[in-house]
Write an enzyme that holds these catalytic residues in place. Structure first.
Site, PDB file in Angstrom:
ATOM      1  N   GLY A  13       6.680   2.327  -5.631  1.00 22.44           N
ATOM      2  CA  GLY A  13       5.822   1.859  -4.547  1.00 22.44           C
ATOM      3  C   GLY A  13       6.592   1.068  -3.507  1.00 22.44           C
ATOM      4  N   ASP A  14       5.907   0.770  -2.406  1.00 23.47           N
ATOM      5  CA  ASP A  14       6.451  -0.046  -1.313  1.00 23.47           C
ATOM      6  C   ASP A  14       7.699   0.554  -0.670  1.00 23.47           C
ATOM      7  OD1 ASP A  14       4.450  -1.838  -1.913  1.00 23.47           O
ATOM      8  OD2 ASP A  14       5.698  -2.971  -3.311  1.00 23.47           O
ATOM      9  N   GLU A  15       7.796   1.852  -0.672  1.00 22.35           N
ATOM     10  CA  GLU A  15       8.970   2.525  -0.103  1.00 22.35           C
ATOM     11  C   GLU A  15       8.959   2.479   1.418  1.00 22.35           C
ATOM     12  OE1 GLU A  15       6.835   3.939  -2.185  1.00 22.35           O
ATOM     13  OE2 GLU A  15       7.873   4.588  -3.999  1.00 22.35           O
ATOM     14  N   LYS A  17       5.786   3.746   3.049  1.00 23.10           N
ATOM     15  CA  LYS A  17       4.878   4.863   3.354  1.00 23.10           C
ATOM     16  C   LYS A  17       4.071   4.598   4.626  1.00 23.10           C
ATOM     17  CE  LYS A  17       3.154   4.304  -0.782  1.00 23.10           C
ATOM     18  NZ  LYS A  17       4.121   3.368  -1.383  1.00 23.10           N
ATOM     19  N   LYS A  19       4.708   2.787   7.232  1.00 24.12           N
ATOM     20  CA  LYS A  19       5.517   2.940   8.447  1.00 24.12           C
ATOM     21  C   LYS A  19       5.681   4.419   8.819  1.00 24.12           C
ATOM     22  CE  LYS A  19       9.969   3.051  10.440  1.00 24.12           C
ATOM     23  NZ  LYS A  19      11.230   2.530  10.866  1.00 24.12           N
ATOM     24  N   GLY A  41      -0.545  -1.831  -0.381  1.00 22.73           N
ATOM     25  CA  GLY A  41      -0.372  -2.640   0.830  1.00 22.73           C
ATOM     26  C   GLY A  41       0.600  -1.876   1.697  1.00 22.73           C
ATOM     27  N   HIS A  42       0.120  -1.251   2.744  1.00 24.55           N
ATOM     28  CA  HIS A  42       0.965  -0.409   3.602  1.00 24.55           C
ATOM     29  C   HIS A  42       1.169  -1.116   4.938  1.00 24.55           C
ATOM     30  CE1 HIS A  42      -0.126   3.496   1.218  1.00 24.55           C
ATOM     31  NE2 HIS A  42       0.354   2.529   0.464  1.00 24.55           N
ATOM     32  N   THR A  43       2.447  -1.391   5.252  1.00 25.83           N
ATOM     33  CA  THR A  43       2.765  -2.185   6.438  1.00 25.83           C
ATOM     34  C   THR A  43       3.182  -1.294   7.602  1.00 25.83           C
ATOM     35  OG1 THR A  43       3.653  -3.775   4.863  1.00 25.83           O
ATOM     36  CG2 THR A  43       4.093  -4.200   7.186  1.00 25.83           C
ATOM     37  N   GLN A 224       1.057   3.723  -3.957  1.00 21.13           N
ATOM     38  CA  GLN A 224       1.950   3.443  -5.090  1.00 21.13           C
ATOM     39  C   GLN A 224       3.155   4.387  -5.036  1.00 21.13           C
ATOM     40  OE1 GLN A 224      -1.759   3.632  -6.079  1.00 21.13           O
ATOM     41  NE2 GLN A 224      -1.509   1.631  -5.166  1.00 21.13           N
ATOM     42  N   ARG A 305       9.597  -9.003  -5.188  1.00 23.38           N
ATOM     43  CA  ARG A 305       9.848  -7.702  -5.821  1.00 23.38           C
ATOM     44  C   ARG A 305      11.184  -7.756  -6.534  1.00 23.38           C
ATOM     45  NH1 ARG A 305       8.394  -4.812  -0.237  1.00 23.38           N
ATOM     46  NH2 ARG A 305       6.130  -4.816  -0.355  1.00 23.38           N
ATOM     47  N   SER A 412      15.439   5.486   8.089  1.00 24.01           N
ATOM     48  CA  SER A 412      14.769   4.348   8.719  1.00 24.01           C
ATOM     49  C   SER A 412      15.717   3.149   8.719  1.00 24.01           C
ATOM     50  CB  SER A 412      13.487   4.044   7.951  1.00 24.01           C
ATOM     51  OG  SER A 412      12.835   2.916   8.481  1.00 24.01           O
ATOM     52  N   VAL A 413      15.778   2.464   9.883  1.00 22.27           N
ATOM     53  CA  VAL A 413      16.748   1.369  10.025  1.00 22.27           C
ATOM     54  C   VAL A 413      16.092   0.051  10.455  1.00 22.27           C
ATOM     55  CG1 VAL A 413      18.732   2.872  10.454  1.00 22.27           C
ATOM     56  CG2 VAL A 413      17.298   2.166  12.380  1.00 22.27           C
TER      57      VAL A 413
HETATM   58  P1  GDP Z   1       4.370   0.932   1.508  1.00 24.35           P
HETATM   59  O1  GDP Z   1       3.480   0.317   0.482  1.00 24.35           O
HETATM   60  O2  GDP Z   1       5.132   2.104   0.967  1.00 24.35           O
HETATM   61  O3  GDP Z   1       3.654   1.281   2.790  1.00 24.35           O
HETATM   62  O4  GDP Z   1       5.473  -0.166   1.866  1.00 24.35           O
HETATM   63  P2  GDP Z   1       5.191  -1.737   2.117  1.00 24.35           P
HETATM   64  O5  GDP Z   1       4.567  -1.903   3.453  1.00 24.35           O
HETATM   65  O6  GDP Z   1       4.517  -2.359   0.958  1.00 24.35           O
HETATM   66  O7  GDP Z   1       6.677  -2.307   2.072  1.00 24.35           O
HETATM   67  C1  GDP Z   1       7.655  -1.845   2.929  1.00 24.35           C
HETATM   68  C2  GDP Z   1       8.177  -3.052   3.727  1.00 24.35           C
HETATM   69  O8  GDP Z   1       9.383  -2.714   4.346  1.00 24.35           O
HETATM   70  C3  GDP Z   1       7.244  -3.474   4.858  1.00 24.35           C
HETATM   71  O9  GDP Z   1       7.367  -4.845   5.065  1.00 24.35           O
HETATM   72  C4  GDP Z   1       7.794  -2.701   6.062  1.00 24.35           C
HETATM   73  O10 GDP Z   1       7.512  -3.327   7.296  1.00 24.35           O
HETATM   74  C5  GDP Z   1       9.262  -2.758   5.763  1.00 24.35           C
HETATM   75  N1  GDP Z   1      10.060  -1.617   6.250  1.00 24.35           N
HETATM   76  C6  GDP Z   1       9.736  -0.303   6.328  1.00 24.35           C
HETATM   77  N2  GDP Z   1      10.796   0.421   6.718  1.00 24.35           N
HETATM   78  C7  GDP Z   1      11.822  -0.443   6.882  1.00 24.35           C
HETATM   79  C8  GDP Z   1      13.186  -0.292   7.253  1.00 24.35           C
HETATM   80  O11 GDP Z   1      13.708   0.784   7.476  1.00 24.35           O
HETATM   81  N3  GDP Z   1      13.939  -1.433   7.289  1.00 24.35           N
HETATM   82  C9  GDP Z   1      13.424  -2.665   7.020  1.00 24.35           C
HETATM   83  N4  GDP Z   1      14.227  -3.721   7.081  1.00 24.35           N
HETATM   84  N5  GDP Z   1      12.149  -2.841   6.668  1.00 24.35           N
HETATM   85  C10 GDP Z   1      11.353  -1.736   6.596  1.00 24.35           C
HETATM   86  P1  IMO Z   2       1.817   0.599  -2.444  1.00 23.75           P
HETATM   87  O1  IMO Z   2       0.834   1.694  -2.072  1.00 23.75           O
HETATM   88  C1  IMO Z   2       3.989  -1.504  -5.585  1.00 23.75           C
HETATM   89  C2  IMO Z   2       1.952  -1.974  -9.429  1.00 23.75           C
HETATM   90  C3  IMO Z   2       1.543  -3.365  -9.841  1.00 23.75           C
HETATM   91  C4  IMO Z   2       1.619  -3.238 -11.351  1.00 23.75           C
HETATM   92  C5  IMO Z   2       1.118  -1.815 -11.600  1.00 23.75           C
HETATM   93  C6  IMO Z   2      -0.365  -1.720 -11.927  1.00 23.75           C
HETATM   94  O2  IMO Z   2       1.779  -0.561  -1.524  1.00 23.75           O
HETATM   95  O3  IMO Z   2       3.174   1.176  -2.651  1.00 23.75           O
HETATM   96  P2  IMO Z   2      -2.644  -2.015 -10.586  1.00 23.75           P
HETATM   97  O4  IMO Z   2      -3.121  -3.108  -9.687  1.00 23.75           O
HETATM   98  O5  IMO Z   2      -2.570  -0.683  -9.941  1.00 23.75           O
HETATM   99  O6  IMO Z   2      -3.382  -1.992 -11.881  1.00 23.75           O
HETATM  100  O7  IMO Z   2      -1.129  -2.446 -10.973  1.00 23.75           O
HETATM  101  O8  IMO Z   2       1.364  -1.119 -10.402  1.00 23.75           O
HETATM  102  N1  IMO Z   2       1.440  -1.551  -8.101  1.00 23.75           N
HETATM  103  C7  IMO Z   2       2.194  -1.448  -7.001  1.00 23.75           C
HETATM  104  N2  IMO Z   2       3.505  -1.750  -6.808  1.00 23.75           N
HETATM  105  N3  IMO Z   2       3.252  -0.957  -4.586  1.00 23.75           N
HETATM  106  C8  IMO Z   2       1.959  -0.624  -4.772  1.00 23.75           C
HETATM  107  O9  IMO Z   2       1.244   0.052  -3.838  1.00 23.75           O
HETATM  108  C9  IMO Z   2       1.368  -0.907  -6.018  1.00 23.75           C
HETATM  109  N4  IMO Z   2       0.127  -0.731  -6.533  1.00 23.75           N
HETATM  110  C10 IMO Z   2       0.193  -1.123  -7.811  1.00 23.75           C
HETATM  111  O10 IMO Z   2       2.448  -4.326  -9.353  1.00 23.75           O
HETATM  112  O11 IMO Z   2       2.952  -3.288 -11.792  1.00 23.75           O
HETATM  113 MG    MG Z   3       3.135  -1.562  -0.373  1.00 17.57          MG
END
Ligand code: GDP
Ligand code: IMO
Ligand code: MG
Length: 424
Positions: A13-15, A17, A19, A41-43, A224, A305, A412-413
Site C-alpha cells: 500500500g501507499d505506493e 496510487k 497521485k 488514504g490516497h494523496t 491497499q 511507515r 515519479s520524482v
Molecule cells: P496511495 O495510498 O497509494 O495513494 O499513497 P499515499 O498517498 O498513502 O502515500 C504516498 C505518499 O507519497 C503521498 O504523501 C504522496 O503525496 C507522496 N508521493 C507520491 N509520489 C511521490 C514521488 O514521486 N515522490 C515523493 N517524494 N512523494 C511522492
Molecule cells: P492505501 O490504499 C497501507 C494495512 C494496515 C494493517 C492492515 C489491515 O492508502 O494504500 P485494515 O484497516 O484494512 O484492517 O488493516 O492493512 N492497510 C494499509 N496499509 N495503505 C493502505 O491503503 C492500507 N489499508 C490497510 O496498516 O496493517
Molecule cells: Mg495510502
C-alpha cells in the site's frame, strides 16, 4: 467495446496510487474504486494543495470525469461525509460526478468498535489495523448479515440497522473490559446516511458495462496493495478484501475478459505500515533516512511507515498475480542522496537461497540477498523529462525492467502532479 484498465499497488500500500490516478484521469471518462474503504488514504498534490481521499475515487478533481464507488467498497458514512465536506471549498460538482453503488456495504459505528475490540484482544499478535471497521464489515458481508447502500432507502432500514447493532453488542459483550458509548457515535452515522441519500446511487455493474459498450474509457483504482490481499498477501497480516486485479471483476461487475491494461505501481524502495513480515525492512539509520526523505507517515493514521529496500521476489509475485502489463516507479527522488541502492534479488531461509516467500514464515529468519546498484546522487525533483535524467537513474530503471520483464512507463520524482516523467 472498451475494456477496463486497472491501476493497483504491488507492495504493502501507499505506493502513490492517488497521485498516478490523478495524473492519468484526463485519459479516462470514469474512475472506479473496486474494494477497500476508509482504510485507504490516497494523496493528490497540485497547485500547491495536498488532498487526501479515503473512499472517493482520485478522479474527483477533474471536472470532466465521473467517479464510481463500486459494490466491492465498504463505506463509512461518517468518514465519507467528512471527505465530501473537505471538498466543499473546491467547487466540485460532487452530486453530478460521484456515483455510489447500491451494493456497496456500510460500515456501522459498531463495526469500528468490533475492529478495536478484536485488535485489543489480539495483544502482541495484532494486525495493526487502521481501526476503520474494515474487517468486521467484510465479515458481515461474507456472513450475509451486512447492510448495503441500497438498504438506506428501504422503509425497514432502521429495523435492519437495529438488528445488526444488537448482534454486534452481543459480540462486544464477550470482550471483557472493552468500553464504549454507542450513543455518542450514532448521530454522525445517521447524518452521513442522510448525505448519501442526497447523492446519486446506481446499479454500478449495469452502469459500467453500458459505459464500456458506449466506448467510454474506465480506470479501476485499487486500494491497499497486493501484499495486503486477503488471499495472496502476508496472511493474516492483510486487509479483508481482494486488492488484486481479480478484485476489479467482483468489485465492479466487470467480466475477466473485459480487463485491459494493468498498471502496477511500486516505490523505488519499499514500505509497510502495521504488523507482519517485511523481509527487506531496515531497522537502522538507512531506514530512518528513507522515512524522513519520503515523509513515510500514514495518510490515514499518521503512523510511521516501516521502510526498507526494494524486494524483487515480492514484486515478481505481485506482477504474476495481477497480470501487470506496465509498471510505474514512484518516489524515485527519495533515493536522491544515496551513493548506492540495494535491490533484494533472493532470500536465504535456513541456508537455502529462494526467490519466493514460503507459506509459513513465522519464526523463520529471512535474510535478503542484495545486489548493489549505483545511486544518482542528485536532485530529481526538477526534472521534466526522462531525457534529462542522470544515467544512474536510467540504469536503475533498465535494471528493474530487465529483472521484472515489464516496461516501466512512468517514473515519479515528487508528490506533485507535474513531477511525473513518461519513460516511453
Ligand atoms: P496511495 O495510498 O497509494 O495513494 O499513497 P499515499 O498517498 O498513502 O502515500 C504516498 C505518499 O507519497 C503521498 O504523501 C504522496 O503525496 C507522496 N508521493 C507520491 N509520489 C511521490 C514521488 O514521486 N515522490 C515523493 N517524494 N512523494 C511522492
Ligand atoms: P492505501 O490504499 C497501507 C494495512 C494496515 C494493517 C492492515 C489491515 O492508502 O494504500 P485494515 O484497516 O484494512 O484492517 O488493516 O492493512 N492497510 C494499509 N496499509 N495503505 C493502505 O491503503 C492500507 N489499508 C490497510 O496498516 O496493517
Ligand atoms: Mg495510502
Amino acid at each position: 467495446m472498451n475494456k477496463v484498465d486497472v491501476l493497483l499497488g504491488l507492495q504493502w500500500g501507499d505506493e502513490g496510487k492517488g497521485k498516478i490516478v490523478d495524473v492519468l484521469t484526463p485519459k479516462y471518462d470514469i474512475i472506479a474504486r473496486f474494494q477497500g474503504g476508509p482504510n485507504a488514504g490516497h494523496t493528490l498534490e497540485f497547485d500547491g494543495i495536498k488532498h487526501v481521499l479515503h473512499t472517493i475515487p482520485s478522479g474527483i478533481f477533474r471536472a470532466n470525469t465521473l467517479n464510481v464507488i463500486g459494490n466491492g467498497v465498504v463505506i463509512d458514512p461518517v468518514v465519507f461525509k467528512k471527505e465530501i465536506d473537505a471538498l466543499a471549498p473546491f467547487n466540485i460538482p460532487v452530486k453530478e460526478n460521484l456515483l455510489i453503488s447500491n451494493k456497496a456495504h456500510l460500515i456501522l459505528p459498531t463495526h469500528r468498535l468490533l475492529d478495536a475490540a478484536s485488535e485489543q484482544a489480539k495483544g502482541n499478535e495484532k494486525i495493526g489495523s487502521t481501526l476503520k471497521g474494515i474487517g468486521p464489515t467484510y465479515m458481515d458481508k461474507t456472513g450475509r448479515n451486512g447492510i448495503r447502500v441500497g438498504d438506506i432507502f428501504s422503509p425497514n432500514f432502521q429495523e435492519k440497522y437495529n438488528a445488526l447493532v444488537e448482534k454486534h453488542i452481543g459480540i462486544l459483550g464477550h470482550h471483557e473490559g472493552f468500553e464504549y458509548d454507542l450513543s455518542e457515535l450514532e448521530p454522525a452515522f445517521f447524518e452521513g446516511i442522510d448525505l448519501i441519500k442526497s447523492l446519486t446511487t446506481i446499479d454500478s455493474e449495469h452502469y459500467l458495462n453500458k459505459a464500456m459498450k458506449e466506448g467510454k474509457t474506465i480506470l479501476a483504482e485499487g486500494a491497499q496493495g497486493t501484499l495486503l490481499d486477503i488471499d495472496f498477501g502476508s496472511y493474516p497480516f492483510v486487509t479483508s478484501s481482494n486488492t488484486v486485479t481479480a478484485g476489479t471483476c467482483t468489485g465492479l461487475g466487470v467480466a475477466p475478459t473485459k480487463i485491459g491494461n494493468v498498471i502496477g505501481i511500486f516505490k523505488a524502495y519499499c514500505t509497510r505500515v502495521g504488523s507482519g513480515p517485511f523481509p527487506t525492512e531496515l531497522n537502522d539509520e538507512v531506514g530512518e533516512k528513507i522515512r524522513a526523505a519520503g515523509f513515510e507517515f500514514g495518510a490515514t493514521t499518521g503512523r510511521p511507515r516501516r521502510c526498507g529496500w526494494i524486494d524483487l521476489p515480492a514484486l515478481k509475485y505481485a506482477i504474476m498475480i495481477n497480470g501487470v502489463t506496465e509498471l510505474n516507479m514512484m518516489k524515485s527522488d527519495v533515493l536522491d542522496t544515496f551513493d548506492t541502492i540495494k535491490v533484494c534479488t533472493h532470500y536465504t531461509i535456513n541456508g537455502k537461497k529462494i526467490d519466493y516467500l514460503p507459506f509459513d514464515i513465522n519464526g523463520l529468519e529471512i535474510i535478503p540477498v542484495y545486489e548493489e546498484v549505483k545511486g544518482w546522487n542528485c536532485d530529481l525533483t526538477k526534472l521534466t523529462s526522462m531525457d534529462e535524467a542522470p544515467q544512474a537513474l536510467k540504469d536503475y530503471v533498465a535494471y528493474l525492467e530487465n529483472a521484472l520483464e515489464v516496461p516501466i512507463t512512468i517514473v515519479s520524482v515528487g508528490p506533485d502532479r507535474k513531477q511525473t516523467l513518461r519513460n516511453r
